[in-house]
Design a protein around this motif. Structure first.
Motif, mmCIF file in Angstrom:
data_model
loop_
_atom_site.group_PDB
_atom_site.id
_atom_site.type_symbol
_atom_site.label_atom_id
_atom_site.label_comp_id
_atom_site.label_asym_id
_atom_site.label_seq_id
_atom_site.Cartn_x
_atom_site.Cartn_y
_atom_site.Cartn_z
ATOM 1 N N TYR A 1 -2.811 5.186 -5.822
ATOM 2 C CA TYR A 1 -2.637 5.272 -4.373
ATOM 3 C C TYR A 1 -3.950 5.567 -3.652
ATOM 4 C CZ TYR A 1 2.371 5.139 -5.197
ATOM 5 O OH TYR A 1 3.631 4.727 -5.572
ATOM 6 N N LEU B 1 -6.152 2.829 4.667
ATOM 7 C CA LEU B 1 -4.890 3.477 5.021
ATOM 8 C C LEU B 1 -5.012 4.982 4.852
ATOM 9 C CD1 LEU B 1 -2.435 1.093 3.111
ATOM 10 C CD2 LEU B 1 -2.847 1.105 5.576
ATOM 11 N N VAL C 1 -2.046 6.749 4.448
ATOM 12 C CA VAL C 1 -0.924 7.013 3.564
ATOM 13 C C VAL C 1 -0.323 5.672 3.159
ATOM 14 C CG1 VAL C 1 0.761 7.155 5.442
ATOM 15 C CG2 VAL C 1 1.205 8.370 3.298
ATOM 16 N N VAL C 2 0.292 5.620 1.977
ATOM 17 C CA VAL C 2 0.887 4.381 1.471
ATOM 18 C C VAL C 2 2.400 4.478 1.575
ATOM 19 C CG1 VAL C 2 1.138 2.842 -0.509
ATOM 20 C CG2 VAL C 2 -1.029 4.022 -0.125
ATOM 21 N N VAL C 3 3.010 3.502 2.205
ATOM 22 C CA VAL C 3 4.468 3.423 2.290
ATOM 23 C C VAL C 3 4.923 2.157 1.566
ATOM 24 C CG1 VAL C 3 4.584 4.705 4.445
ATOM 25 C CG2 VAL C 3 4.371 2.218 4.510
ATOM 26 N N SER C 4 6.218 2.048 1.361
ATOM 27 C CA SER C 4 6.766 0.925 0.597
ATOM 28 C C SER C 4 6.372 -0.421 1.187
ATOM 29 C CB SER C 4 8.295 1.034 0.532
ATOM 30 O OG SER C 4 8.685 2.214 -0.118
ATOM 31 N N LEU C 5 6.328 -0.511 2.502
ATOM 32 C CA LEU C 5 6.001 -1.773 3.154
ATOM 33 C C LEU C 5 4.594 -2.240 2.807
ATOM 34 C CD1 LEU C 5 7.096 -3.913 5.105
ATOM 35 C CD2 LEU C 5 6.104 -2.601 6.983
ATOM 36 N N ASP C 6 3.669 -1.290 2.625
ATOM 37 C CA ASP C 6 2.291 -1.655 2.287
ATOM 38 C C ASP C 6 2.203 -2.328 0.923
ATOM 39 O OD1 ASP C 6 1.263 -0.487 4.659
ATOM 40 O OD2 ASP C 6 1.321 1.488 3.719
ATOM 41 N N ARG D 1 4.563 -4.160 -0.501
ATOM 42 C CA ARG D 1 5.470 -5.297 -0.659
ATOM 43 C C ARG D 1 4.717 -6.541 -1.145
ATOM 44 N NH1 ARG D 1 9.058 -7.056 4.386
ATOM 45 N NH2 ARG D 1 10.060 -5.067 3.831
ATOM 46 N N TYR E 1 11.609 -1.222 -7.583
ATOM 47 C CA TYR E 1 10.336 -0.810 -6.997
ATOM 48 C C TYR E 1 9.170 -1.286 -7.876
ATOM 49 C CZ TYR E 1 7.000 1.891 -4.244
ATOM 50 O OH TYR E 1 5.952 2.271 -3.457
#
Length: 220
Positions: A56, A65, A67-72, A74, A119
């Motif tokens: 990460y 970024l 912070v890393v979220v799920s959308l990043d 994809r 995931y």
């Protein structure tokens, strides 16, 4: 227009009057199920689990970024799946099976394999009437995918290194001062023309590595 009122008791009575039909259908269904189980060969499903970890900190640095979220993730994770289902991976899987003495047409293989994703975890599944064949199919597919992904990852790392080096060179030689540029980049280009030629080569090499990386992110 005359409206009819629904009578639950009458409906129940009609249903009970046809109890013999329901029983008959249940018995026929059970008999058909027994016949199918007796005459149709069983189908075995073998699975192989494949996990992709994410650095990460490296991902955030590479994509600017906080912070890393799920959308990043994809698109990078979709790239993994694209490699797994790619024609060259399927061809490699078929080749491995053929070397093991199993000749399976490509169309049949594609029908018998399935990929489930949770995931960053992929579950390779293969079904076949022979459990050993199912296991070999799942294993060959997972191994072929791993080889392709590892190769793509090496190119992604090389692309990242070339990108950083190219950015450094462009920053250091932003001015026309060749001596200052060499001191900044730790290089010894004798002329601006030779630097430009070297930089053009680096840009082409970077493009080649990015293509060979198959959109795999170096943080994966």
């Amino acid at each position: 227009r005359k409206m009819t009122q629904f009578d639950p008791l009458a409906a129940l009575n009609r249903l009970l009057r046809g109890w013999w039909l329901m029983v008959l259908l249940a018995v026929l269904g059970g008999l058909l199920g027994r016949l199918a189980a007796a005459f149709l060969p069983p189908v075995y499903v073998a699975q192989a689990e494949y996990y992709v970890s994410v650095d990460y900190d490296l991902f955030m640095a590479g994509h600017d970024l906080d912070v890393v979220v799920s959308l990043d993730l994809r698109e990078p994770l979709n790239a993994v799946e694209d490699v797994i289902y790619s024609d060259d991976v399927i061809a490699s899987t078929l080749g491995s099976l053929h070397e093991a003495g199993l000749t399976i047409p490509e169309e049949e293989l594609r029908q018998r394999i399935r990929l489930d994703r949770y995931y960053t975890t992929w579950m390779f599944a293969a079904q076949h009437p022979d459990p050993e064949t199912a296991a070999r199919m799942a294993d060959a597919w997972a191994q072929a995918s791993d080889r392709a992904l590892q190769e793509a990852f090496r190119h992604a790392e090389q692309a990242r290194r070339l990108s950083l080096e190219t950015a450094l060179l462009e920053t250091c030689f932003a001015s026309a001062d060749l001596h200052a540029g060499n001191a900044c980049a730790g290089t010894s280009f004798p002329s601006v023309a030779e630097f430009s030629t070297f930089l053009d080569g680096r840009v082409l090499a970077l493009a080649d590595e990015q293509t060979a990386s198959r959109r795999i992110d170096p943080a994966l």
